[in-house]
Design a protein around this motif. Structure first.
Motif, mmCIF file in Angstrom:
data_model
loop_
_atom_site.group_PDB
_atom_site.id
_atom_site.type_symbol
_atom_site.label_atom_id
_atom_site.label_comp_id
_atom_site.label_asym_id
_atom_site.label_seq_id
_atom_site.Cartn_x
_atom_site.Cartn_y
_atom_site.Cartn_z
ATOM 1 N N UNK A 145 0.645 -1.596 -0.178
ATOM 2 C CA UNK A 145 -0.223 -0.092 -0.401
ATOM 3 C C UNK A 145 0.310 1.546 -0.039
ATOM 4 N N UNK A 146 0.595 2.494 -0.146
ATOM 5 C CA UNK A 146 0.913 3.968 0.054
ATOM 6 C C UNK A 146 1.269 3.517 1.097
ATOM 7 N N UNK A 147 0.221 3.703 2.334
ATOM 8 C CA UNK A 147 1.282 3.949 3.635
ATOM 9 C C UNK A 147 2.404 3.194 3.861
ATOM 10 N N UNK A 148 2.363 1.474 3.499
ATOM 11 C CA UNK A 148 3.684 0.807 4.451
ATOM 12 C C UNK A 148 5.459 0.871 2.914
ATOM 13 N N UNK A 149 4.848 1.601 1.775
ATOM 14 C CA UNK A 149 5.591 1.631 1.108
ATOM 15 C C UNK A 149 6.282 2.620 1.915
ATOM 16 N N UNK A 150 5.050 3.843 2.002
ATOM 17 C CA UNK A 150 6.056 4.999 2.761
ATOM 18 C C UNK A 150 6.676 4.960 3.836
ATOM 19 N N UNK B 3 9.457 14.800 -7.986
ATOM 20 C CA UNK B 3 10.490 13.212 -8.363
ATOM 21 C C UNK B 3 10.909 12.501 -7.117
ATOM 22 N N UNK B 4 10.971 11.163 -7.767
ATOM 23 C CA UNK B 4 11.590 10.785 -6.692
ATOM 24 C C UNK B 4 13.736 11.330 -6.658
ATOM 25 N N UNK B 5 14.733 10.659 -5.451
ATOM 26 C CA UNK B 5 15.992 11.614 -5.806
ATOM 27 C C UNK B 5 16.144 10.230 -5.835
ATOM 28 N N UNK B 6 17.642 9.922 -6.229
ATOM 29 C CA UNK B 6 18.566 8.310 -6.524
ATOM 30 C C UNK B 6 19.177 7.895 -5.382
ATOM 31 N N UNK B 7 18.779 8.028 -4.361
ATOM 32 C CA UNK B 7 18.339 7.551 -3.626
ATOM 33 C C UNK B 7 17.158 6.609 -3.029
ATOM 34 N N UNK B 8 15.851 7.461 -2.936
ATOM 35 C CA UNK B 8 14.818 7.363 -3.753
ATOM 36 C C UNK B 8 14.599 6.369 -4.368
ATOM 37 N N UNK B 9 14.993 5.976 -5.366
ATOM 38 C CA UNK B 9 15.061 5.063 -6.254
ATOM 39 C C UNK B 9 16.107 4.160 -6.338
ATOM 40 N N UNK B 10 17.223 3.664 -5.370
ATOM 41 C CA UNK B 10 18.011 2.621 -4.729
ATOM 42 C C UNK B 10 17.060 1.641 -4.174
ATOM 43 N N UNK B 11 16.406 2.633 -3.338
ATOM 44 C CA UNK B 11 15.689 1.772 -2.039
ATOM 45 C C UNK B 11 14.239 1.248 -2.043
ATOM 46 N N UNK B 12 13.782 2.096 -3.824
ATOM 47 C CA UNK B 12 12.877 1.343 -4.233
ATOM 48 C C UNK B 12 12.497 -0.160 -4.757
ATOM 49 N N UNK B 13 14.203 -0.142 -5.918
ATOM 50 C CA UNK B 13 14.973 -0.907 -6.491
ATOM 51 C C UNK B 13 14.583 -1.968 -5.611
ATOM 52 N N UNK C 132 13.407 -3.102 -2.727
ATOM 53 C CA UNK C 132 11.839 -3.253 -2.153
ATOM 54 C C UNK C 132 10.931 -4.338 -2.871
ATOM 55 N N UNK C 133 10.930 -2.916 -4.531
ATOM 56 C CA UNK C 133 10.662 -4.413 -4.766
ATOM 57 C C UNK C 133 11.060 -4.801 -5.843
ATOM 58 N N UNK C 134 11.899 -5.105 -5.769
ATOM 59 C CA UNK C 134 13.008 -5.814 -6.814
ATOM 60 C C UNK C 134 12.323 -5.894 -8.573
ATOM 61 N N UNK C 135 13.069 -4.184 -8.623
ATOM 62 C CA UNK C 135 12.947 -4.168 -9.452
ATOM 63 C C UNK C 135 13.817 -4.460 -10.702
ATOM 64 N N UNK C 136 13.533 -4.575 -12.122
ATOM 65 C CA UNK C 136 15.042 -4.780 -13.253
ATOM 66 C C UNK C 136 15.649 -3.656 -13.605
ATOM 67 N N UNK C 137 16.782 -4.148 -14.096
ATOM 68 C CA UNK C 137 16.947 -2.590 -14.441
ATOM 69 C C UNK C 137 16.450 -1.914 -15.561
#
Length: 79
Positions: free
Chosen positions: A16-21, A40-50, A52-57
Motif C-alpha cells: 500500500x502507499x502507507x506501507x511503502x512510504x 520526483x524521486x531522488x536517486x537514493x529513493x530509486x535505489x531503495x525502491x529497486x 524493496x520492489x525487486x525491480x529489474x534494470x
C-alpha cells in the motif's frame, strides 16, 4: 516518470502507499505526490525502491527514465 508502471509495480508486490512510504522513509502524502509525478524521486529513493520492489534494470528504466532524449546535430562551419 511512468506513473502507471510505478503504481502497477507497487500493487503487484502487495504494498500500500502507507506501507511503502514507511519503508521509504517519507510521508504517505509525499509518496502520493511522487507516485503521481508531481515531485520526483531522488536517486537514493530509486535505489531503495529497486530493492524493496525487486525491480529489474529494465523496469527501472521504464518507470523512472522513460523520457526519450533526442540530439540534433548541426554542421560546424569553422572553416
Amino acid at each position: 516518470m511512468n506513473t502507471n508502471e510505478f503504481k502497477a509495480a507497487r500493487i503487484r508486490k502487495g504494498y500500500t502507499q502507507e506501507k511503502l512510504s514507511k519503508l521509504l522513509g517519507v510521508t504517505k502524502s509525499s509518496l502520493s505526490r511522487k507516485e503521481n509525478g508531481l515531485t520526483p524521486f531522488n536517486c537514493i529513493e530509486v535505489s531503495i525502491l529497486k530493492e524493496i520492489l525487486k525491480l529489474t534494470p529494465e523496469e527501472i528504466d521504464n518507470i523512472f527514465f522513460n523520457e526519450k532524449v533526442v540530439f540534433k546535430t548541426t554542421k560546424n562551419n569553422t572553416g
